[in-house]
Structure formats: structure tokens, C-alpha cells
Design a protein around this motif. Structure first.
Motif, PDB file in Angstrom:
ATOM      1  N   VAL A  90       0.870  -1.175   0.000  1.00  0.00           N
ATOM      2  CA  VAL A  90       0.000   0.000   0.000  1.00  0.00           C
ATOM      3  C   VAL A  90       0.909   1.227   0.000  1.00  0.00           C
ATOM      4  CG1 VAL A  90      -1.884   1.223   1.139  1.00  0.00           C
ATOM      5  CG2 VAL A  90      -1.741  -1.274   1.326  1.00  0.00           C
ATOM      6  N   ASN A  91       0.939   1.925  -1.138  1.00  0.00           N
ATOM      7  CA  ASN A  91       1.717   3.163  -1.262  1.00  0.00           C
ATOM      8  C   ASN A  91       0.890   4.287  -0.658  1.00  0.00           C
ATOM      9  OD1 ASN A  91       4.324   2.903  -2.432  1.00  0.00           O
ATOM     10  ND2 ASN A  91       3.392   2.427  -4.419  1.00  0.00           N
ATOM     11  N   ASN A  92       1.002   4.426   0.668  1.00  0.00           N
ATOM     12  CA  ASN A  92       0.140   5.360   1.399  1.00  0.00           C
ATOM     13  C   ASN A  92       0.866   6.619   1.861  1.00  0.00           C
ATOM     14  OD1 ASN A  92      -2.263   6.010   3.325  1.00  0.00           O
ATOM     15  ND2 ASN A  92      -0.471   5.882   4.684  1.00  0.00           N
ATOM     16  N   ASN A 145      -2.302   2.223  -4.640  1.00  0.00           N
ATOM     17  CA  ASN A 145      -1.691   3.553  -4.521  1.00  0.00           C
ATOM     18  C   ASN A 145      -2.721   4.547  -3.981  1.00  0.00           C
ATOM     19  OD1 ASN A 145       0.759   2.689  -5.760  1.00  0.00           O
ATOM     20  ND2 ASN A 145      -0.181   2.926  -7.783  1.00  0.00           N
ATOM     21  N   LEU A 146      -2.294   5.376  -3.013  1.00  0.00           N
ATOM     22  CA  LEU A 146      -3.188   6.408  -2.485  1.00  0.00           C
ATOM     23  C   LEU A 146      -3.110   7.654  -3.349  1.00  0.00           C
ATOM     24  CD1 LEU A 146      -5.050   6.413   0.110  1.00  0.00           C
ATOM     25  CD2 LEU A 146      -3.515   4.474  -0.165  1.00  0.00           C
ATOM     26  N   SER A 147      -4.209   7.941  -4.024  1.00  0.00           N
ATOM     27  CA  SER A 147      -4.357   9.181  -4.775  1.00  0.00           C
ATOM     28  C   SER A 147      -5.098  10.171  -3.885  1.00  0.00           C
ATOM     29  CB  SER A 147      -5.113   8.887  -6.079  1.00  0.00           C
ATOM     30  OG  SER A 147      -5.385  10.079  -6.765  1.00  0.00           O
ATOM     31  N   LEU A 160      -2.066  23.181  -5.341  1.00  0.00           N
ATOM     32  CA  LEU A 160      -2.200  22.507  -6.634  1.00  0.00           C
ATOM     33  C   LEU A 160      -0.993  21.624  -6.952  1.00  0.00           C
ATOM     34  CD1 LEU A 160      -0.259  24.235  -8.686  1.00  0.00           C
ATOM     35  CD2 LEU A 160      -2.265  25.677  -8.922  1.00  0.00           C
ATOM     36  N   ASP A 161       0.134  21.853  -6.265  1.00  0.00           N
ATOM     37  CA  ASP A 161       1.279  20.939  -6.434  1.00  0.00           C
ATOM     38  C   ASP A 161       0.943  19.550  -5.874  1.00  0.00           C
ATOM     39  OD1 ASP A 161       1.232  22.068  -3.864  1.00  0.00           O
ATOM     40  OD2 ASP A 161       3.397  22.394  -3.759  1.00  0.00           O
ATOM     41  N   TYR A 162       0.263  19.534  -4.741  1.00  0.00           N
ATOM     42  CA  TYR A 162      -0.200  18.256  -4.166  1.00  0.00           C
ATOM     43  C   TYR A 162      -1.173  17.575  -5.129  1.00  0.00           C
ATOM     44  CZ  TYR A 162      -2.901  15.130  -1.086  1.00  0.00           C
ATOM     45  OH  TYR A 162      -3.548  14.051  -0.535  1.00  0.00           O
ATOM     46  N   ALA A 163      -2.143  18.347  -5.637  1.00  0.00           N
ATOM     47  CA  ALA A 163      -3.121  17.784  -6.578  1.00  0.00           C
ATOM     48  C   ALA A 163      -2.413  17.200  -7.798  1.00  0.00           C
ATOM     49  CB  ALA A 163      -4.115  18.866  -6.995  1.00  0.00           C
ATOM     50  N   ALA A 164      -1.406  17.927  -8.308  1.00  0.00           N
ATOM     51  CA  ALA A 164      -0.666  17.444  -9.484  1.00  0.00           C
ATOM     52  C   ALA A 164       0.104  16.161  -9.155  1.00  0.00           C
ATOM     53  CB  ALA A 164       0.294  18.530  -9.977  1.00  0.00           C
ATOM     54  N   SER A 165       0.643  16.078  -7.935  1.00  0.00           N
ATOM     55  CA  SER A 165       1.376  14.854  -7.560  1.00  0.00           C
ATOM     56  C   SER A 165       0.417  13.662  -7.527  1.00  0.00           C
ATOM     57  CB  SER A 165       2.096  15.033  -6.213  1.00  0.00           C
ATOM     58  OG  SER A 165       1.207  14.944  -5.111  1.00  0.00           O
ATOM     59  N   LYS A 166      -0.827  13.895  -7.119  1.00  0.00           N
ATOM     60  CA  LYS A 166      -1.802  12.793  -7.068  1.00  0.00           C
ATOM     61  C   LYS A 166      -2.332  12.474  -8.470  1.00  0.00           C
ATOM     62  CE  LYS A 166      -1.564  11.948  -2.643  1.00  0.00           C
ATOM     63  NZ  LYS A 166      -1.002  10.673  -2.153  1.00  0.00           N
ATOM     64  N   GLY A 167      -2.365  13.481  -9.356  1.00  0.00           N
ATOM     65  CA  GLY A 167      -2.685  13.198 -10.758  1.00  0.00           C
ATOM     66  C   GLY A 167      -1.650  12.255 -11.354  1.00  0.00           C
ATOM     67  N   ALA A 168      -0.386  12.479 -10.992  1.00  0.00           N
ATOM     68  CA  ALA A 168       0.689  11.585 -11.456  1.00  0.00           C
ATOM     69  C   ALA A 168       0.462  10.169 -10.930  1.00  0.00           C
ATOM     70  CB  ALA A 168       2.047  12.124 -10.990  1.00  0.00           C
ATOM     71  N   ILE A 169      -0.013  10.069  -9.704  1.00  0.00           N
ATOM     72  CA  ILE A 169      -0.276   8.743  -9.127  1.00  0.00           C
ATOM     73  C   ILE A 169      -1.382   8.027  -9.907  1.00  0.00           C
ATOM     74  CG2 ILE A 169      -1.292   7.597  -7.077  1.00  0.00           C
ATOM     75  CD1 ILE A 169       1.718   8.226  -6.813  1.00  0.00           C
ATOM     76  N   GLY A 184       0.727 -11.605 -12.750  1.00  0.00           N
ATOM     77  CA  GLY A 184       0.151 -11.961 -11.453  1.00  0.00           C
ATOM     78  C   GLY A 184       0.014 -10.803 -10.485  1.00  0.00           C
ATOM     79  N   ILE A 185       0.195  -9.575 -10.966  1.00  0.00           N
ATOM     80  CA  ILE A 185       0.110  -8.415 -10.060  1.00  0.00           C
ATOM     81  C   ILE A 185      -1.045  -7.515 -10.490  1.00  0.00           C
ATOM     82  CG2 ILE A 185       1.338  -6.458  -9.030  1.00  0.00           C
ATOM     83  CD1 ILE A 185       3.971  -7.762  -9.896  1.00  0.00           C
ATOM     84  N   ARG A 186      -1.920  -7.194  -9.532  1.00  0.00           N
ATOM     85  CA  ARG A 186      -2.972  -6.204  -9.772  1.00  0.00           C
ATOM     86  C   ARG A 186      -2.553  -4.878  -9.127  1.00  0.00           C
ATOM     87  NH1 ARG A 186      -7.091  -6.588  -7.224  1.00  0.00           N
ATOM     88  NH2 ARG A 186      -6.526  -8.117  -5.643  1.00  0.00           N
ATOM     89  N   VAL A 187      -2.837  -3.784  -9.824  1.00  0.00           N
ATOM     90  CA  VAL A 187      -2.468  -2.450  -9.316  1.00  0.00           C
ATOM     91  C   VAL A 187      -3.700  -1.557  -9.404  1.00  0.00           C
ATOM     92  CG1 VAL A 187      -0.892  -0.487  -9.530  1.00  0.00           C
ATOM     93  CG2 VAL A 187      -0.133  -2.768 -10.249  1.00  0.00           C
ATOM     94  N   ASN A 188      -4.107  -1.016  -8.266  1.00  0.00           N
ATOM     95  CA  ASN A 188      -5.276  -0.133  -8.226  1.00  0.00           C
ATOM     96  C   ASN A 188      -4.995   1.072  -7.343  1.00  0.00           C
ATOM     97  OD1 ASN A 188      -7.513  -1.657  -9.727  1.00  0.00           O
ATOM     98  ND2 ASN A 188      -6.720  -3.243  -8.348  1.00  0.00           N
ATOM     99  N   GLY A 189      -5.918   2.018  -7.355  1.00  0.00           N
ATOM    100  CA  GLY A 189      -5.763   3.212  -6.531  1.00  0.00           C
ATOM    101  C   GLY A 189      -7.028   3.501  -5.744  1.00  0.00           C
ATOM    102  N   VAL A 190      -6.860   4.327  -4.711  1.00  0.00           N
ATOM    103  CA  VAL A 190      -8.000   4.846  -3.952  1.00  0.00           C
ATOM    104  C   VAL A 190      -7.842   6.356  -3.889  1.00  0.00           C
ATOM    105  CG1 VAL A 190      -9.107   4.926  -1.688  1.00  0.00           C
ATOM    106  CG2 VAL A 190      -8.354   2.745  -2.605  1.00  0.00           C
ATOM    107  N   ARG A 191      -8.946   7.056  -4.185  1.00  0.00           N
ATOM    108  CA  ARG A 191      -8.944   8.517  -4.152  1.00  0.00           C
ATOM    109  C   ARG A 191      -9.791   9.002  -2.968  1.00  0.00           C
ATOM    110  NH1 ARG A 191     -10.873   8.564  -9.193  1.00  0.00           N
ATOM    111  NH2 ARG A 191      -9.107   8.430 -10.572  1.00  0.00           N
TER     112      ARG A 191
END
Ligand code: NAP
Length: 253
Positions: A90-92, A145-147, A160-169, A184-191
Motif C-alpha cells: 500500500v503506497n500510502n 496507490n493512495l491518490s 495545486l502541487d499536491y493535486a498534481a502529484s496525485k494526478g501523477a499517481i 500476477g500483479i494487480r495495481v489499483n488506486g484509492v482517491r
């Protein structure tokens, strides 16, 4: 014949507080051995590990600044030595900064924001893929990944720098999901939307949840547990055909 079940191992970056801590508790309840990563708050991480262990779970606190490659490599080496496998990441870990307009922001602020929120997530995902991918002879796994809702709202006049960093995520989640889907790897995000944690005080707005709540269709901030539930579901076999998706946990905002 007796079959032994292998305990799955999960790493939660920034697991000592807030959404990360709630995720650690829920993952431990679901049977994972949990690595509680933190940057500075060792006492908080130790306390969390003790309470997970008192409830019969397995938890280990490990320090590493996710923006520091040497520390991230040491973190994963410690996981290899102790558990010998990794099933979930979990990339939190993430940071905001003080309210400011773009024309007031410094380069140092942007470097810190992107180093932790973006590069930190890429670094940890790289190390996780090396330990999960069937191309590397491993068992597979899942990454969340935590968006942030900020990725869609843009956070004008605030950060807006934070918002842009989460857009990258969000884009990173999509690309990595497709890259490793056949391995065999699933990758998802939570906003998450506005969630009641200490992150707002760290950005100089301790009352932000109460201030923003009237703009939320559900008329309240969310809890760390409500976000953790979505993360844990995405990591679980119940989400076995879900990849490349980012789920909004925003009360409708
Ligand atoms: P939080 O309460 O401020 O907790 C942040 C966690 O990240 C702490 O455990 C902290 O550890 C850790 N951390 C910070 N910098 C780190 C670094 N360089 N390396 C390793 N760990 C680091 O935050 P939160 O509200 O739970 O947010 C968690 C995630 O959700 C973040 O990615 C955030 O952007 C996202 N999010 C939150 C909200 C919200 O309203 N709360 C909304 C949208 C998205 P230390 O205490 O040791 O520094």
C-alpha cells in the motif's frame, strides 16, 4: 493430508498514523503479517504494532523515508530477511504543504512533495514488483496507490502541487497495472476525499474537515477506516478481476 497455509505479507508505507494505521489494523485482522513503515514517528508505530500483536496479529514497524532510495532498499531487504516474501503493497505515505498560490511556491516545496508522493511510490512499487512478478519467479501480488480527490478537483489556491502529484499517481496506477497485469500483479488506486486525519494540521488547517464537510454531498468528512476498507478490498481475492482502477472514497464529492 495436512496443508499448511502460508501467511501473506503486506507493506503499508506511512502506516503509523491516519489511513495507513487503519489499513494496517484491517489487514492484520484479515490475516496478513503487516509491516508498518514510518518516517519519524517510531513510538506511534511501535504502539500500533503492540496493539495488533495483542489482538493476535503479526506486525513489524520499520523506519524508512520513502523518498530516500538507500532507506527504501534497506526496508525491502529487512522484509526479505524477516518474511522472505511480499504479497501486498500500500503506497500510502504522502504529504501536503501550507496553503499557497503557485506564484508563492518554492522549488524546495515541489521537490519534497514530488519526491515523497510520486518518486516514493514509484520506488516502493519497483521493489515490490521485483518481489511479486511471475517474471521474477515470484508468486504475484497486489498494489494499492493512495491518490486523492484533489487529482480531479485541482486544489486551486490551496495546494495545486499536491493535486498534481496525485494526478501523477492516477496515471502511474493505470500504466503499472497494464505493465504487470499478465505477471500476477494487480495495481489499483484509492482517491480519498476529505478524511479526518492529522494530515490537515500538517498543512496548517487543523479544522479543514469541519470547514469542507458542508461541500460534501454526504455532509461529513470520512474516516480512515472507511478508506482502509476500500484498500483492503482491492488487495483481496474478492477484487481478483479488478486492475487499473482508482476508486473514489469521497462521500460523493
Ligand atoms: P497522515 O495522517 O498525515 O499520515 C501520514 C503517514 O505518512 C504517517 O504515517 C507518516 O509517518 C508517513 N510519512 C510521511 N512522510 C513519509 C516519508 N517520507 N516516508 C515514509 N512515511 C512517511 O496522512 P493521511 O491523511 O493518513 O494520508 C495518507 C494518504 O492518503 C496520503 O498519501 C494522502 O495524500 C492521502 N489522502 C489523504 C486525505 C485526507 O483527507 N486525509 C485525502 C486524500 C488523500 P511519520 O509520522 O513517521 O512522518
Amino acid at each position: 493430508m495436512k496443508t499448511e497455509t502460508i501467511q501473506q505479507v503486506a507493506l503499508v508505507t506511512g502506516g503509523s498514523r491516519g489511513i495507513g494505521a487503519a489499513t494496517c489494523v484491517q489487514l492484520a485482522r484479515a490475516g496478513y503479517a503487516v509491516i508498518v513503515n514510518y518516517a519519524a514517528s517510531q513510538a506511534t508505530a511501535d504502539q500500533l504494532c503492540q496493539s495488533i500483536q495483542a489482538a493476535g496479529g503479526t506486525a513489524l514497524g520499520l523506519q524508512a523515508d520513502v523518498a530516500n532510495e538507500a532507506q527504501v532498499l534497506a526496508l525491502f531487504a529487512a522484509i526479505d530477511a524477516k518474511f522472505g516474501r511480499l504479497d501486498a503493497l500500500v503506497n500510502n505515505a504522502g504529504v501536503v504543504d501550507m496553503t499557497a498560490r503557485l506564484d508563492e511556491m518554492s522549488m524546495a516545496r515541489w521537490r519534497r512533495m514530488f519526491d515523497i508522493n510520486v518518486i516514493g511510490s514509484l520506488l516502493c512499487a519497483r521493489e515490490a514488483v521485483r518481489r511479486m512478478s511471475t517474471q521474477h519467479g515470484k508468486q504475484g501480488g497486489a498494489i494499492v496507490n493512495l491518490s486523492s480527490a484533489a487529482a480531479k478537483l485541482g486544489s486551486p489556491g490551496q495546494y495545486l502541487d499536491y493535486a498534481a502529484s496525485k494526478g501523477a499517481i492516477d496515471t502511474f496506477t493505470l500504466g503499472l497495472a497494464k505493465e504487470v497485469a499478465a505477471e500476477g500483479i494487480r495495481v489499483n488506486g484509492v482517491r480519498p476525499g476529505i478524511i479526518d486525519t492529522e494530515i490537515h494540521a500538517s498543512g496548517g488547517l487543523p479544522n479543514r474537515v469541519a470547514q469542507v464537510a458542508p461541500q460534501v454531498p454526504m455532509q461529513r468528512g470520512g474516516t480512515a477506516d472507511e478508506v482502509a476498507s476500500a484498500i483492503v478490498w482491492l488487495l483481496s481475492d474478492a477484487a481478483s478481476y479488478v486492475t487499473g482502477t482508482t476508486i473514489d472514497v469521497t462521500g460523493g464529492r
